[in-house]
Design a protein around this motif. Structure first.
Motif, PDB file in Angstrom:
ATOM      1  N   GLU A 272       0.829  -1.211   0.000  1.00 10.13           N
ATOM      2  CA  GLU A 272       0.000   0.000   0.000  1.00 10.13           C
ATOM      3  C   GLU A 272       0.865   1.264   0.000  1.00 10.13           C
ATOM      4  N   GLN A 273       1.978   1.196   0.761  1.00  8.38           N
ATOM      5  CA  GLN A 273       2.880   2.357   0.770  1.00  8.38           C
ATOM      6  C   GLN A 273       3.472   2.585  -0.623  1.00  8.38           C
ATOM      7  N   LEU A 274       3.812   1.473  -1.302  1.00  8.15           N
ATOM      8  CA  LEU A 274       4.365   1.599  -2.654  1.00  8.15           C
ATOM      9  C   LEU A 274       3.356   2.249  -3.592  1.00  8.15           C
ATOM     10  N   LEU A 275       2.087   1.833  -3.451  1.00 10.01           N
ATOM     11  CA  LEU A 275       1.035   2.403  -4.298  1.00 10.01           C
ATOM     12  C   LEU A 275       0.871   3.900  -4.032  1.00 10.01           C
ATOM     13  N   THR A 276       0.941   4.282  -2.738  1.00  4.53           N
ATOM     14  CA  THR A 276       0.783   5.700  -2.393  1.00  4.53           C
ATOM     15  C   THR A 276       1.903   6.516  -3.041  1.00  4.53           C
ATOM     16  N   ILE A 277       3.116   5.975  -2.993  1.00  6.83           N
ATOM     17  CA  ILE A 277       4.239   6.687  -3.625  1.00  6.83           C
ATOM     18  C   ILE A 277       4.019   6.744  -5.136  1.00  6.83           C
ATOM     19  N   GLY A 278       3.658   5.587  -5.723  1.00  8.00           N
ATOM     20  CA  GLY A 278       3.452   5.507  -7.172  1.00  8.00           C
ATOM     21  C   GLY A 278       2.343   6.428  -7.642  1.00  8.00           C
ATOM     22  N   ASN A 279       1.320   6.589  -6.809  1.00  6.28           N
ATOM     23  CA  ASN A 279       0.193   7.447  -7.199  1.00  6.28           C
ATOM     24  C   ASN A 279       0.465   8.923  -6.928  1.00  6.28           C
ATOM     25  N   GLY A 280       1.677   9.231  -6.446  1.00  5.05           N
ATOM     26  CA  GLY A 280       2.045  10.640  -6.215  1.00  5.05           C
ATOM     27  C   GLY A 280       1.324  11.243  -5.032  1.00  5.05           C
ATOM     28  N   GLN A 281       0.943  10.411  -4.050  1.00  2.94           N
ATOM     29  CA  GLN A 281       0.180  10.946  -2.916  1.00  2.94           C
ATOM     30  C   GLN A 281       1.060  11.288  -1.701  1.00  2.94           C
ATOM     31  N   VAL A 282       2.366  11.057  -1.839  1.00  5.11           N
ATOM     32  CA  VAL A 282       3.269  11.409  -0.725  1.00  5.11           C
ATOM     33  C   VAL A 282       3.736  12.851  -0.954  1.00  5.11           C
ATOM     34  N   PRO A 283       3.627  13.736   0.082  1.00  4.14           N
ATOM     35  CA  PRO A 283       3.988  15.142  -0.124  1.00  4.14           C
ATOM     36  C   PRO A 283       5.444  15.306  -0.574  1.00  4.14           C
ATOM     37  N   VAL A 284       5.647  16.261  -1.487  1.00  2.00           N
ATOM     38  CA  VAL A 284       6.996  16.518  -2.001  1.00  2.00           C
ATOM     39  C   VAL A 284       7.555  17.753  -1.298  1.00  2.00           C
ATOM     40  N   ASP A 285       8.806  17.664  -0.833  1.00  6.64           N
ATOM     41  CA  ASP A 285       9.464  18.820  -0.210  1.00  6.64           C
ATOM     42  C   ASP A 285       9.770  19.841  -1.312  1.00  6.64           C
ATOM     43  N   GLU A 286       9.187  21.045  -1.175  1.00  4.08           N
ATOM     44  CA  GLU A 286       9.291  22.011  -2.285  1.00  4.08           C
ATOM     45  C   GLU A 286      10.713  22.474  -2.542  1.00  4.08           C
ATOM     46  N   SER A 287      11.528  22.575  -1.467  1.00  4.06           N
ATOM     47  CA  SER A 287      12.881  23.092  -1.681  1.00  4.06           C
ATOM     48  C   SER A 287      13.764  22.064  -2.382  1.00  4.06           C
ATOM     49  N   SER A 288      13.626  20.788  -2.029  1.00  2.00           N
ATOM     50  CA  SER A 288      14.527  19.780  -2.628  1.00  2.00           C
ATOM     51  C   SER A 288      13.848  18.989  -3.752  1.00  2.00           C
ATOM     52  N   GLY A 289      12.536  19.004  -3.816  1.00  2.20           N
ATOM     53  CA  GLY A 289      11.809  18.213  -4.825  1.00  2.20           C
ATOM     54  C   GLY A 289      11.793  16.734  -4.477  1.00  2.20           C
ATOM     55  N   LEU A 290      12.186  16.403  -3.216  1.00  2.00           N
ATOM     56  CA  LEU A 290      12.260  14.986  -2.825  1.00  2.00           C
ATOM     57  C   LEU A 290      11.084  14.612  -1.917  1.00  2.00           C
ATOM     58  N   ILE A 291      10.800  13.315  -1.822  1.00  2.00           N
ATOM     59  CA  ILE A 291       9.775  12.871  -0.878  1.00  2.00           C
ATOM     60  C   ILE A 291      10.478  12.191   0.292  1.00  2.00           C
ATOM     61  N   SER A 292       9.799  12.128   1.459  1.00  2.00           N
ATOM     62  CA  SER A 292      10.365  11.402   2.605  1.00  2.00           C
ATOM     63  C   SER A 292       9.587  10.113   2.789  1.00  2.00           C
ATOM     64  N   PHE A 293      10.311   9.022   2.965  1.00  2.00           N
ATOM     65  CA  PHE A 293       9.645   7.741   3.224  1.00  2.00           C
ATOM     66  C   PHE A 293       9.060   7.744   4.630  1.00  2.00           C
ATOM     67  N   PRO A 294       7.897   7.106   4.830  1.00  2.00           N
ATOM     68  CA  PRO A 294       7.399   6.963   6.193  1.00  2.00           C
ATOM     69  C   PRO A 294       8.397   6.125   7.004  1.00  2.00           C
ATOM     70  N   ASN A 295       8.410   6.325   8.350  1.00  2.00           N
ATOM     71  CA  ASN A 295       9.401   5.650   9.193  1.00  2.00           C
ATOM     72  C   ASN A 295       9.319   4.130   9.132  1.00  2.00           C
ATOM     73  N   ASN A 296       8.085   3.621   8.969  1.00  2.00           N
ATOM     74  CA  ASN A 296       7.942   2.152   8.967  1.00  2.00           C
ATOM     75  C   ASN A 296       8.041   1.568   7.559  1.00  2.00           C
ATOM     76  N   PHE A 297       8.575   2.358   6.604  1.00  2.00           N
ATOM     77  CA  PHE A 297       8.622   1.895   5.202  1.00  2.00           C
ATOM     78  C   PHE A 297       9.606   0.741   5.027  1.00  2.00           C
ATOM     79  N   CYS A 298      10.771   0.877   5.665  1.00  2.00           N
ATOM     80  CA  CYS A 298      11.792  -0.180   5.555  1.00  2.00           C
ATOM     81  C   CYS A 298      12.849   0.087   6.617  1.00  2.00           C
ATOM     82  N   ASN A 299      13.873  -0.768   6.698  1.00  2.00           N
ATOM     83  CA  ASN A 299      14.973  -0.508   7.628  1.00  2.00           C
ATOM     84  C   ASN A 299      15.962   0.420   6.927  1.00  2.00           C
ATOM     85  N   PHE A 300      16.190   1.584   7.534  1.00  2.00           N
ATOM     86  CA  PHE A 300      17.108   2.540   6.910  1.00  2.00           C
ATOM     87  C   PHE A 300      18.543   2.263   7.357  1.00  2.00           C
ATOM     88  N   VAL A 301      19.489   2.462   6.455  1.00  2.00           N
ATOM     89  CA  VAL A 301      20.905   2.337   6.833  1.00  2.00           C
ATOM     90  C   VAL A 301      21.612   3.626   6.431  1.00  2.00           C
TER      91      VAL A 301
END
Ligand SMILES: Nc1ncnc2c1ncn2[C@@H]1O[C@H](COP(=O)(O)OP(=O)(O)OP(=O)(O)O)[C@@H](O)[C@H]1O
Length: 391
Positions: A272-301
């Protein structure tokens, strides 16, 4: 004789709608010529009769054999086993496609399905059903890897003879001539399936004629890649920008079969998280043009080393264990990162590393100044090993 050949074709293909055509006349002329040659050692052209097109016939038979050379019992078994497994959405799409094939009216369909919803599974059943009836089903995919997932599938570039420089030509067309063997196979086919077509550039309408085409893919996944282009160029090159798009009938799969089969709640959240990203529903940071993954998306390294240690822990004692290796992989978006990761991992393995370098000289000495060695060594051609292959 032509009537006889037509009768045979109708019997073997179990299709009584086959009409008399140029191909059958050609086969007829071939038989007559073979007999004449046996009887008087002469070709038809010498007797004032039109000569058959032997080359086209041989090439066509080769392509036809490839298209029809399947084990029918095996295919029947695939159909009998897998059709009852289809979920309700898959069954609806399957019935729509089979009805369109049986009606023979052609049509352009697009199967819009996110990863894991079972489009490969469904397309395999469609291919098996058509082939089990002794009909031709052509399967192509936009990449070699995608082509390995479907039985008898080849790349679209090779099968449809697409020009390699699609992006730079104003009106690209397939290099298939009307009388070529492949043209005959395409027109004889009941369905042409094009998997992962969303990765490909739009094509000319003349490629398709009135055939039954099933395109499949997911616009949330990789779009066409055009080197040194802008996002606008990529959107413009996308299938949705094609004039054909308005004629496409859309079919959809939404139930994630990977999740349904595994019954794993975390896999469901992830899809479901992948679909939300794919559908462009995750807010984009206007200054960098990047999105932030939700904390429970995966294990970050935080580094490549940490990633390697997590995925390939204790590689020194495990690197010969194929089962252990087959359960893990690191994916990266760029070849350069893949090379860097491979190099770090290889360095952890004890043993001597061997370097295999590509040939880096030009065949025509006069051209040597145009192609300096540094330039030749820097080339990283898709599908070929790097200049310095370290194993
Ligand atoms: N109706 C079904 N019954 C049993 N297994 C199924 C069914 N549909 C799909 N599967 C299984 O679910 C998994 C995912 O299906 P599949 O690979 O066809 O999805 P996909 O949409 O092509 O995914 P991707 O785009 O990621 O390649 C596969 O293991 C497949 O065998």
């Amino acid at each position: 004789m032509s009537e006889d050949i037509l009768h045979q074709i109708r019997l073997t293909s179990r299709n009584h709608d086959v009409e008399m055509n140029e191909e059958i006349h050609n086969r007829d002329l071939l038989l007559i010529e073979d007999m004449c040659y046996l009887m008087c050692g002469s070709l038809l052209i010498r007797l004032g009769i039109p000569d058959p097109n032997r080359e086209m016939n041989d090439a066509f038979n080769r392509e036809l054999e490839r298209g029809r050379g399947y084990d029918h019992q095996e295919l029947d078994l695939v159909v009998q086993t897998n059709v009852p497994l289809l979920n309700s959405q898959q069954k609806e799409v399957y019935d729509t496609l089979m009805k369109a094939i049986d009606d023979g009216n052609g049509g352009l369909y697009f199967l819009d399905a996110p990863g894991g919803t079972g489009k490969t599974f469904l397309m395999s059943v469609v291919l098996a059903t058509v082939r089990a009836r002794s009909n031709i089903a052509v399967a192509v995919a936009s990449s070699g890897i995608a082509a390995t997932l479907l039985e008898g599938c080849r790349t679209a570039h090779s099968t449809l003879k697409l020009p390699l420089n699609l992006q730079t030509i104003e009106e690209p067309t397939c290099n298939i001539t009307k009388n070529s063997a492949m043209a005959k196979v395409l027109s004889a086919s009941k369905i042409i399936i094009w998997d992962e077509c969303t990765m490909d550039l739009r094509n000319d309408s003349r490629c398709f004629g009135g055939a039954m085409i099933l395109l499949s893919g997911d616009f949330r996944q990789t779009l066409p890649v055009i080197p040194r282009s802008t996002a606008a160029d990529e959107i413009n090159a996308c299938l949705k920008s094609s004039n054909l798009w308005r004629y496409v009938k859309k079919l959809q799969l939404t139930t994630n079969m990977r999740v349904a089969l595994l019954n794993d709640i975390s896999a469901e959240d992830f899809s479901e998280q992948l679909l939300t990203i794919g559908n462009g529903q995750v807010p984009v940071d206007e200054s960098s043009g990047l999105i932030s993954f939700p904390n429970n998306f995966c294990n970050f390294v935080s580094s490549k080393d940490e990633l390697i240690n997590n995925v390939f822990p204790d590689i020194i004692s495990n690197y010969k264990n194929n089962e252990w290796l087959s359960e893990r992989a690191i994916l990266a978006a760029k070849n350069k990162d893949v090379d860097d990761l491979n190099y770090i991992i290889q360095n952890k393995i004890i043993g001597t590393m061997h370097s295999f370098k590509s040939i880096d000289c030009v065949t025509n000495e006069d051209e040597a100044t145009n192609y300096p060695i540094e330039f030749l060594n820097s080339l990283d051609v898709p599908g070929l090993p790097p200049h310095n292959l370290r194993l």
